[in-house]
Scaffold this motif. Structure first.
Motif, PDB file in Angstrom:
ATOM      1  N   THR A 152      -9.154  40.833  -7.312  1.00 36.98           N
ATOM      2  CA  THR A 152      -9.955  40.358  -8.445  1.00 36.98           C
ATOM      3  C   THR A 152      -9.332  40.707  -9.788  1.00 36.98           C
ATOM      4  OG1 THR A 152     -11.277  42.398  -8.474  1.00 36.98           O
ATOM      5  CG2 THR A 152     -12.123  40.557  -7.152  1.00 36.98           C
ATOM      6  N   ARG A 153      -8.176  41.380  -9.786  1.00 34.81           N
ATOM      7  CA  ARG A 153      -7.535  41.792 -11.021  1.00 34.81           C
ATOM      8  C   ARG A 153      -6.045  41.473 -10.947  1.00 34.81           C
ATOM      9  NH1 ARG A 153      -8.441  46.818 -14.469  1.00 34.81           N
ATOM     10  NH2 ARG A 153      -9.973  47.357 -12.908  1.00 34.81           N
ATOM     11  N   ARG A 170      -9.317  40.005 -15.311  1.00 29.10           N
ATOM     12  CA  ARG A 170     -10.206  40.036 -14.157  1.00 29.10           C
ATOM     13  C   ARG A 170     -10.644  38.623 -13.810  1.00 29.10           C
ATOM     14  NH1 ARG A 170     -12.278  45.286 -12.937  1.00 29.10           N
ATOM     15  NH2 ARG A 170     -13.178  44.217 -11.152  1.00 29.10           N
ATOM     16  N   ARG A 171     -10.900  38.382 -12.534  1.00 29.76           N
ATOM     17  CA  ARG A 171     -11.378  37.078 -12.075  1.00 29.76           C
ATOM     18  C   ARG A 171     -12.224  37.270 -10.825  1.00 29.76           C
ATOM     19  NH1 ARG A 171      -8.314  36.193  -7.644  1.00 29.76           N
ATOM     20  NH2 ARG A 171      -6.274  37.236  -7.630  1.00 29.76           N
ATOM     21  N   GLU A 172     -12.944  36.231 -10.462  1.00 26.92           N
ATOM     22  CA  GLU A 172     -13.721  36.257  -9.230  1.00 26.92           C
ATOM     23  C   GLU A 172     -12.796  36.077  -8.024  1.00 26.92           C
ATOM     24  OE1 GLU A 172     -16.867  36.989  -9.149  1.00 26.92           O
ATOM     25  OE2 GLU A 172     -17.133  36.939 -11.336  1.00 26.92           O
ATOM     26  N   LYS A 173     -13.233  36.572  -6.868  1.00 26.92           N
ATOM     27  CA  LYS A 173     -12.420  36.440  -5.649  1.00 26.92           C
ATOM     28  C   LYS A 173     -12.103  34.994  -5.330  1.00 26.92           C
ATOM     29  CE  LYS A 173     -14.013  40.615  -3.270  1.00 26.92           C
ATOM     30  NZ  LYS A 173     -14.678  41.130  -2.038  1.00 26.92           N
ATOM     31  N   PRO A 177      -5.551  32.792  -8.741  1.00 26.08           N
ATOM     32  CA  PRO A 177      -4.796  33.532  -9.764  1.00 26.08           C
ATOM     33  C   PRO A 177      -3.846  32.598 -10.510  1.00 26.08           C
ATOM     34  CG  PRO A 177      -3.968  34.037  -7.567  1.00 26.08           C
ATOM     35  CD  PRO A 177      -5.208  33.224  -7.376  1.00 26.08           C
ATOM     36  N   LEU A 178      -3.859  32.694 -11.839  1.00 27.36           N
ATOM     37  CA  LEU A 178      -3.066  31.780 -12.660  1.00 27.36           C
ATOM     38  C   LEU A 178      -1.913  32.462 -13.392  1.00 27.36           C
ATOM     39  CD1 LEU A 178      -5.966  29.712 -14.272  1.00 27.36           C
ATOM     40  CD2 LEU A 178      -4.499  29.026 -12.371  1.00 27.36           C
ATOM     41  N   LEU A 179      -1.945  33.787 -13.482  1.00 31.71           N
ATOM     42  CA  LEU A 179      -0.940  34.464 -14.290  1.00 31.71           C
ATOM     43  C   LEU A 179       0.475  34.297 -13.760  1.00 31.71           C
ATOM     44  CD1 LEU A 179      -2.634  37.797 -15.409  1.00 31.71           C
ATOM     45  CD2 LEU A 179      -2.399  35.641 -16.638  1.00 31.71           C
ATOM     46  N   SER A 209      -9.274  35.368 -20.907  1.00 32.57           N
ATOM     47  CA  SER A 209      -9.074  34.302 -19.931  1.00 32.57           C
ATOM     48  C   SER A 209      -7.578  34.032 -19.835  1.00 32.57           C
ATOM     49  CB  SER A 209      -9.822  33.017 -20.337  1.00 32.57           C
ATOM     50  OG  SER A 209      -9.155  32.402 -21.430  1.00 32.57           O
ATOM     51  N   ALA A 210      -7.203  33.202 -18.854  1.00 33.25           N
ATOM     52  CA  ALA A 210      -5.777  32.854 -18.699  1.00 33.25           C
ATOM     53  C   ALA A 210      -5.263  32.091 -19.901  1.00 33.25           C
ATOM     54  CB  ALA A 210      -5.591  32.042 -17.416  1.00 33.25           C
TER      55      ALA A 210
END
Length: 213
Positions: A152-153, A170-173, A177-179, A209-210
């Motif tokens: 989630t991180r 941080r993001r939801e499960k 992932p965009l990073l 946010s991303a």
């Protein structure tokens, strides 16, 4: 008590309100200092939201506020969302989050208008690591050295033959992932976020946010 700030802000909606406009309110920079020297003191601050509610995992009502003197995290007690760029007042108890970060806890928050998000402070990587403009919206440029994708991180480190600054989101499960796509290893990136403690004497950037990369 809050009529005067409301009139002033609505009369100049593009400006964020200066600190200490009325009795009982202190500049955010002063509130940060008092959190260390006089924890438990009740104060009020006024400013513009730089990181809205719903992002921080510390609490559903938590957000970052900034005035002309500095920025601070607010632990709001209300159930209504506090949007980015809202002009607000917050009255609460000064405390330290994790013994590192000044926080206005158990705060009563009032939305008093729409402000202008403060311009992010441009920092070098070294300045960011050292905590210059801690609690404020900052912008840093650097080359991505490594990436770590968690459940989630997601985090990456930027630097250039010197100290490396940690940056995370941080993001939801269930969110992809965009990073890794927006900030691949070797890429030169410009990133905007709030400068927060990583450990004693060392700071990191918390993205909203991303899109902040």
């Amino acid at each position: 008590m809050f009529v005067l700030p409301l009139i002033l802000i609505l009369a100049a909606p593009d400006d964020y309100p200066p600190a200490g406009r009325q009795a009982g309110f202190v500049p955010v920079a002063a509130a940060r200092e008092l959190a260390f020297s006089d924890p438990g003191r009740r104060v009020c601050v006024q400013g513009v939201v730089t990181m809205e509610t719903g992002i921080l995992r510390s609490g559903p009502g938590d957000f970052y506020l900034q005035d002309a003197s500095g920025g601070i995290v607010v632990q709001g007690t209300g159930s209504e969302p506090v949007p980015r760029a809202a002009a607000v007042t917050a009255c609460g108890v000064l405390q330290l989050y994790g013994d590192l970060e000044p926080e206005l806890g158990k705060a009563e928050v009032r939305l008093i208008g729409k402000g202008r998000t403060p311009q992010a402070q441009s920092l070098s990587i070294r300045e960011a690591i050292d905590g210059v403009s801690a609690g404020q919206l900052v912008v840093v440029r650097g080359r991505v050295q490594k990436i770590a994708i968690g459940e989630t991180r997601d985090a990456f480190w930027v630097g250039e033959s010197g100290p490396e600054l940690r940056v995370y989101l941080r993001r939801e499960k269930t969110e992809r992932p965009l990073l890794a796509q927006t900030a691949p290893v070797g890429a030169m990136v410009e990133l905007t976020g709030v400068l927060i403690p990583e450990e004693q004497g060392k700071y990191q950037i918390r993205l909203r946010s991303a899109d902040d990369v």
